[in-house]
Enzyme design. Structure first.
Site, PDB file in Angstrom:
ATOM      1  N   ARG A 120       1.256  -1.101  -0.013  1.00 12.16           N
ATOM      2  CA  ARG A 120      -0.176  -0.758   0.153  1.00 12.16           C
ATOM      3  C   ARG A 120       1.404   0.670   0.185  1.00 12.16           C
ATOM      4  O   ARG A 120      -0.034   2.690   0.063  1.00 12.16           O
ATOM      5  CB  ARG A 120      -0.801   0.526   0.762  1.00 12.16           C
ATOM      6  CG  ARG A 120      -2.315  -0.780   1.185  1.00 12.16           C
ATOM      7  CD  ARG A 120      -3.031  -0.772   1.014  1.00 12.16           C
ATOM      8  NE  ARG A 120      -4.281  -1.266   1.084  1.00 12.16           N
ATOM      9  CZ  ARG A 120      -4.726  -2.950   1.467  1.00 12.16           C
ATOM     10  NH1 ARG A 120      -4.504  -3.592   2.143  1.00 12.16           N
ATOM     11  NH2 ARG A 120      -5.883  -3.340   0.582  1.00 12.16           N
ATOM     12  N   GLY A 181      -4.706 -10.795   9.885  1.00  7.02           N
ATOM     13  CA  GLY A 181      -6.101 -11.953  10.578  1.00  7.02           C
ATOM     14  C   GLY A 181      -6.815 -12.392  10.571  1.00  7.02           C
ATOM     15  O   GLY A 181      -6.847 -13.578  11.735  1.00  7.02           O
ATOM     16  N   TRP A 230      -3.353  -3.676   9.081  1.00 12.16           N
ATOM     17  CA  TRP A 230      -3.159  -3.472   7.849  1.00 12.16           C
ATOM     18  C   TRP A 230      -3.256  -2.390   6.689  1.00 12.16           C
ATOM     19  O   TRP A 230      -2.929  -2.691   5.580  1.00 12.16           O
ATOM     20  CB  TRP A 230      -3.874  -4.362   7.289  1.00 12.16           C
ATOM     21  CG  TRP A 230      -5.218  -5.090   6.603  1.00 12.16           C
ATOM     22  CD1 TRP A 230      -5.577  -5.650   7.957  1.00 12.16           C
ATOM     23  CD2 TRP A 230      -5.684  -4.690   5.664  1.00 12.16           C
ATOM     24  NE1 TRP A 230      -6.874  -5.796   7.249  1.00 12.16           N
ATOM     25  CE2 TRP A 230      -7.262  -4.987   6.253  1.00 12.16           C
ATOM     26  CE3 TRP A 230      -6.187  -3.501   4.700  1.00 12.16           C
ATOM     27  CZ2 TRP A 230      -8.187  -4.207   5.710  1.00 12.16           C
ATOM     28  CZ3 TRP A 230      -7.217  -2.963   4.104  1.00 12.16           C
ATOM     29  CH2 TRP A 230      -8.284  -3.420   4.799  1.00 12.16           C
ATOM     30  N   ASN A 248     -10.101  -7.938  11.819  1.00 14.70           N
ATOM     31  CA  ASN A 248     -11.729  -8.860  12.935  1.00 14.70           C
ATOM     32  C   ASN A 248     -10.789  -9.660  13.471  1.00 14.70           C
ATOM     33  O   ASN A 248      -9.636  -9.938  13.852  1.00 14.70           O
ATOM     34  CB  ASN A 248     -11.647  -9.132  11.640  1.00 14.70           C
ATOM     35  CG  ASN A 248     -11.407  -9.602  10.923  1.00 14.70           C
ATOM     36  OD1 ASN A 248     -10.529  -9.265   9.943  1.00 14.70           O
ATOM     37  ND2 ASN A 248     -11.096 -11.525  11.157  1.00 14.70           N
ATOM     38  N   ASP A 291     -16.200  -9.884   9.755  1.00 13.59           N
ATOM     39  CA  ASP A 291     -15.063  -9.273   9.210  1.00 13.59           C
ATOM     40  C   ASP A 291     -15.330  -7.868   9.377  1.00 13.59           C
ATOM     41  O   ASP A 291     -14.217  -7.963   8.042  1.00 13.59           O
ATOM     42  CB  ASP A 291     -14.599 -10.389   7.739  1.00 13.59           C
ATOM     43  CG  ASP A 291     -13.378 -10.330   7.107  1.00 13.59           C
ATOM     44  OD1 ASP A 291     -12.445  -9.608   7.587  1.00 13.59           O
ATOM     45  OD2 ASP A 291     -13.187 -10.906   5.979  1.00 13.59           O
ATOM     46  N   ASP A 293     -13.306  -5.459   9.987  1.00 11.65           N
ATOM     47  CA  ASP A 293     -12.031  -4.839  10.117  1.00 11.65           C
ATOM     48  C   ASP A 293     -12.174  -3.540   9.970  1.00 11.65           C
ATOM     49  O   ASP A 293     -12.797  -2.975   9.342  1.00 11.65           O
ATOM     50  CB  ASP A 293     -10.777  -4.576   9.060  1.00 11.65           C
ATOM     51  CG  ASP A 293     -10.622  -6.339   8.659  1.00 11.65           C
ATOM     52  OD1 ASP A 293      -9.897  -7.133   8.904  1.00 11.65           O
ATOM     53  OD2 ASP A 293     -10.944  -6.855   7.887  1.00 11.65           O
ATOM     54  N   ARG A 318     -16.981   0.046   8.533  1.00 10.66           N
ATOM     55  CA  ARG A 318     -17.106  -0.903   7.483  1.00 10.66           C
ATOM     56  C   ARG A 318     -18.482  -1.823   8.413  1.00 10.66           C
ATOM     57  O   ARG A 318     -19.235  -1.912   6.775  1.00 10.66           O
ATOM     58  CB  ARG A 318     -15.632  -2.169   7.823  1.00 10.66           C
ATOM     59  CG  ARG A 318     -15.780  -3.305   6.354  1.00 10.66           C
ATOM     60  CD  ARG A 318     -14.640  -3.477   6.840  1.00 10.66           C
ATOM     61  NE  ARG A 318     -14.263  -5.262   5.688  1.00 10.66           N
ATOM     62  CZ  ARG A 318     -13.707  -6.317   5.587  1.00 10.66           C
ATOM     63  NH1 ARG A 318     -11.997  -5.871   5.758  1.00 10.66           N
ATOM     64  NH2 ARG A 318     -14.222  -6.850   4.949  1.00 10.66           N
ATOM     65  N   ASN A 378     -14.137   0.543   3.470  1.00  7.12           N
ATOM     66  CA  ASN A 378     -12.999  -0.627   3.294  1.00  7.12           C
ATOM     67  C   ASN A 378     -11.717   0.453   3.397  1.00  7.12           C
ATOM     68  O   ASN A 378     -11.063   1.427   4.027  1.00  7.12           O
ATOM     69  CB  ASN A 378     -12.839  -1.936   2.275  1.00  7.12           C
ATOM     70  CG  ASN A 378     -12.507  -2.993   2.879  1.00  7.12           C
ATOM     71  OD1 ASN A 378     -10.795  -2.843   2.737  1.00  7.12           O
ATOM     72  ND2 ASN A 378     -13.185  -4.004   3.194  1.00  7.12           N
TER      73      ASN A 378
END
Lengths: 537, 279
Positions: A120, A181, A230, A248, A291, A293, A318, A378
């Protein structure tokens, strides 16, 4: 080292136009000509003060150059620019490009390379470029040549860890996170000395039994618990606190064996930048089963809240809710859905805890859950424009069908999610750009990305009154920040999954976005004659 | 069509010889027991010329019917064991037949093929590498321009992996022969800006419309054509070529020993274009 620095200063005095090395003061100042951090500034507002490109002339934007990244699939990094030099990354590779022409200055490739993505982005400090790798190392390169200077292990790749996030550079230290995760890898944040790569501190996202929060995990479930880190966090230099969203819990879709709130998964955490000690946490989705996150970028804004100027932290999560927190104390101030499709919670308590709708959780036969596991947003960065007082977010409407199963943890880096989800065919995803009132989360305008049914790009706000947005259709759009009206668009030809950025060099503003395997840079049309070098061999 | 006919004829003839040959179970070891022994390489060369040149070309340089085993290309078969097996058993589905050579002879051919591909780190380079390191950072002043493992200058190529990617011969040539090819990104250049400033350094990249300069103060300077009045390219690299004269023979050998041992990761020598295609 001092002698070397001194000689550089001397060179700087002789050559005023020469590219300078990046100092911590530069990072604090966030000079709009450069883009020095993943989110453009420590507060992560992604708002640039550049306004050469503005609402009056955006329709004159034209592509200036394209750099194709060989072998790239879908780039998801944010390029940085230091005095006209652009640093661009994909997993295991960093490129330095001339920001005006797209010409390659150097290319670094890590070998042998473990293939895993995405990456990223990079970070810069001094004459160094930092990035993290698929085998969970923090790597320092010489910013002028791409030469490898050192590398430090963040976590064990053979256990399954990797590191996709752009590092966060503070004064003399680099903060990094890990993934995934979803494989039951316990998350952490680690700080390294920016000069030597020596590890300074480590913060574990999952407390052990006996530690505060350790009682939020049933049995041994804390051992393979997730909670990864992340995406890049934010920093308040006044408080000397970093803010980082935590991922998560694992297994993602089955919480039977991990009864409890599962701290500090799905939290925003505030850590002392010098010691890594936690100051506070706020959990968005206790005992998450979907999930969701909570890694979305924390945006730091100082603003009037209920008659008092406060240090706020904003996150569009999210899970579908927009949160306003006090970032000094972590106190929950306000929360409201920013998508219509929210069926799992009726609302939030005065403390910010979701009021659950019974039965909306993964089941053996499948349960409809809104928003879907993709999330109401996200990794796509949001933006905040202090001129409009609006918070801008790439929002996804839609629902998913979530199922659960029982799964044994397998060491060595394997999925540990206990089944998954599909997007609901009845409520397919739809991408929007939404402008929300900062402190209330009230919708002011929205721009529907017609045809976009997947993750889109992050957003960029500029003092020119523009919001730049992209989508999976490959369309890159400039919107009026006050009204949401589209002013210009360009078909890049590949899905856009990264967040755009802007910079200027020698008096010209540019806007860059990664689309598929290319980075494309736009600027205003210039009606000038072509010139080439008069060469003397 | 004609090519296929030749392939069939050659393969057919060798198939018969293969049937007659005693088929071994495979090599006893993963790595060549003969190592890089110069004598084994020399004998392997002879065996190679006797058995292999018809398809793979003289000295492994080029072949009409089989790949050039030594030229700069991506090698499918890389390990000693895999080479041994390919020679002993052939490669099914290709024109490569099995050869009925004694195991020791096969290992000699393997040693020769490996020597064709060898980088400096594979070669036995005598000398005191520790003393060579002192020369690199000291009297040789190599570290002023070159970086090794994060230390040193940046106006010349990073040498952290020089032993793993270049042959001993090419390292020696760089140190001793003038007018060596200038590696990409290291062309010395002097420019005069439109406002009359004169700058020198190396061109990291350039074309008709722009030039990216690393100047003599180790700073990146970016120019478009309109910003430069003049661009002067030096004909020779900045690299001195008299190390065999300024150093004593033993010192020169020590420097070679040090450089040949600089390996971060070993790469097969490959043509740039092929590398790009594989990505």
């Amino acid at each position: 080292m001092n002698g070397y620095a001194a000689s550089l200063c001397l060179a700087g005095a002789l050559l005023s136009s020469a590219a300078a090395q990046v100092t911590y003061q530069d990072l604090l100042k966030a000079d709009p000509a450069n883009w020095l951090t993943y989110s453009g500034s420590y507060n992560s507002q992604r708002h640039s003060l550049l306004k050469q490109i503005n609402t009056a002339n955006a329709r004159a934007l034209v592509p200036k150059w394209i750099y194709h990244v060989p072998g790239a699939g879908r780039l998801e990094s944010v390029p940085l620019v230091v005095d006209g030099v652009m640093y661009l990354s994909q997993p295991n590779e960093v490129f330095a490009l001339d920001g005006r022409t797209g010409r390659l200055i150097w290319q670094h490739r890590r070998e042998p390379a473990m293939r895993r993505g995405p990456n990223r982005g990079v970070a810069v400090l001094g004459n160094r470029v930092y990035y993290t790798t698929p085998d969970a190392y923090l790597v320092a390169l010489d910013a002028r040549t791409g030469s490898l200077l050192w590398q430090s292990k963040i976590a064990e790749a053979k256990e399954g860890y990797w590191a996709p996030a752009a590092p966060l550079v503070l004064n003399r230290k680099i903060i990094t996170g890990v993934a995934p995760g979803d494989y039951g890898m316990n998350g952490l944040l680690a700080a390294f000395d920016a000069s030597t790569g020596e590890r300074l501190w480590r913060w574990n996202a999952i407390p052990r039994p006996g530690e505060p929060g350790g009682d939020t995990w049933a049995g041994d479930s804390w051992k393979t618990a997730g909670g990864d880190t992340w995406l890049t966090g934010s920093y308040d230099p006044e408080l000397n606190v970093i803010y980082w969203g935590i991922g998560n819990p694992a297994p993602d879709f089955n919480g039977d064996l991990r009864k409890g709130d599962n701290l500090y998964t799905e939290c925003m955490v505030a850590l002392d930048a010098d010691t890594g000690k936690m100051k506070w946490y706020f959990q968005f989705t206790p005992h998450d089963l979907l999930d969701w996150d909570a890694v979305e970028i924390p945006v730091l804004v100082d603003a009037e809240y209920q008659g008092r100027r406060r240090k706020l932290l904003i996150q569009a999560n999210r899970n579908g809710f927009y949160y306003v927190l006090d970032r000094v104390t972590g106190q929950f101030l306000h929360g409201t859905p920013f998508v219509h499709s929210v069926n799992w919670a009726k609302g939030l308590t005065p403390e910010g805890r979701p009021i659950l709708v019974p039965g909306v959780e993964p089941s053996l036969q499948g349960t409809k859950v809104c928003p879907s596991t993709s999330g109401a947003t996200n990794w796509m960065s949001p933006a905040y424009n202090p001129d409009t007082g609006l918070f801008y977010v790439a929002a996804l409407e839609g629902c998913g069908i979530n199922t659960k199963s029982y799964e044994e943890f397998r060491p060595g880096g394997f999925p540990f999610d206990a089944t998954g989800y599909i997007e609901s065919p009845q409520e397919p995803r739809q991408l929007y750009v939404r402008a929300l009132e900062l402190t209330t989360g009230k919708l002011v305008w929205e721009f529907k990305q017609i045809g976009s049914r997947a993750y889109g790009a992050g957003l960029l706000s500029t003092a020119g009154g523009l919001i730049f947005a992209g989508c999976d259709q490959g369309i890159f759009t400039a919107l009026d920040a006050r009204s949401g009206k589209p002013l210009w668009h360009f078909n890049t030809g590949q899905a856009i999954s990264a967040s755009p950025m802007t910079y200027s060099f020698k008096g010209r503003q540019y806007v860059a976005v990664e689309a598929g395997s290319n980075v494309i840079v736009f600027g205003l049309f210039e009606d000038s004659e072509e010139s080439t070098f008069g060469r003397t061999q | 069509m004609r090519f296929q006919a030749i392939q069939c004829a050659v393969a057919g003839a060798l198939f018969v010889s293969a049937l007659l040959a005693q088929r071994n179970a495979g090599p006893a070891s993963e790595a060549n027991p003969l190592g890089h022994d110069p004598q084994a390489v020399a004998q392997g060369h002879e065996l190679y010329n006797h058995n292999c040149t018809v398809c793979h070309g003289l000295n492994g340089a080029a072949g009409d019917r089989g790949p050039a085993l030594g030229a700069g290309r991506s090698h499918v078969i890389r390990t000693d064991k895999a080479l041994f097996e390919a020679i002993q058993n052939g490669i099914p589905g290709t024109a490569m037949p099995p050869f009925s050579l004694p195991a020791t002879d096969i290992w000699k051919v393997v040693a020769y093929i490996r020597s064709l591909r060898a980088t400096a780190s594979d070669a036995f380079v005598p000398g005191d590498a520790a003393r060579g390191e002192q020369i690199f950072w000291g009297q040789g002043r190599c570290g002023n321009c070159h970086m090794i493992r994060g230390r040193g200058g940046i106006s010349g190529p990073d040498l952290s992996n020089v032993g793993g990617e270049r042959t001993l011969e090419s390292i020696r040539d760089s140190l001793t022969k003038p007018k060596q090819p200038i590696p990409g990104g290291y062309q010395p250049v002097e420019v005069v800006t439109a406002d009359g400033r004169r700058l020198s350094g190396i061109a990291k990249n350039d074309n008709n419309f722009s030039l990216q300069l690393l100047d003599s103060h180790d700073r990146l300077q970016l120019f478009t054509a309109g910003e430069l009045r003049q661009v002067l390219y030096a004909k020779q690299s900045l690299m001195p070529s008299n190390y065999d004269r300024v150093l004593k023979p033993s010192e020169f050998q020590d420097l070679l020993a040090f450089l040949s041992r600089q390996v971060v990761h070993k790469v097969e020598r490959r043509r740039r274009s092929e590398e790009d295609d594989e990505q």
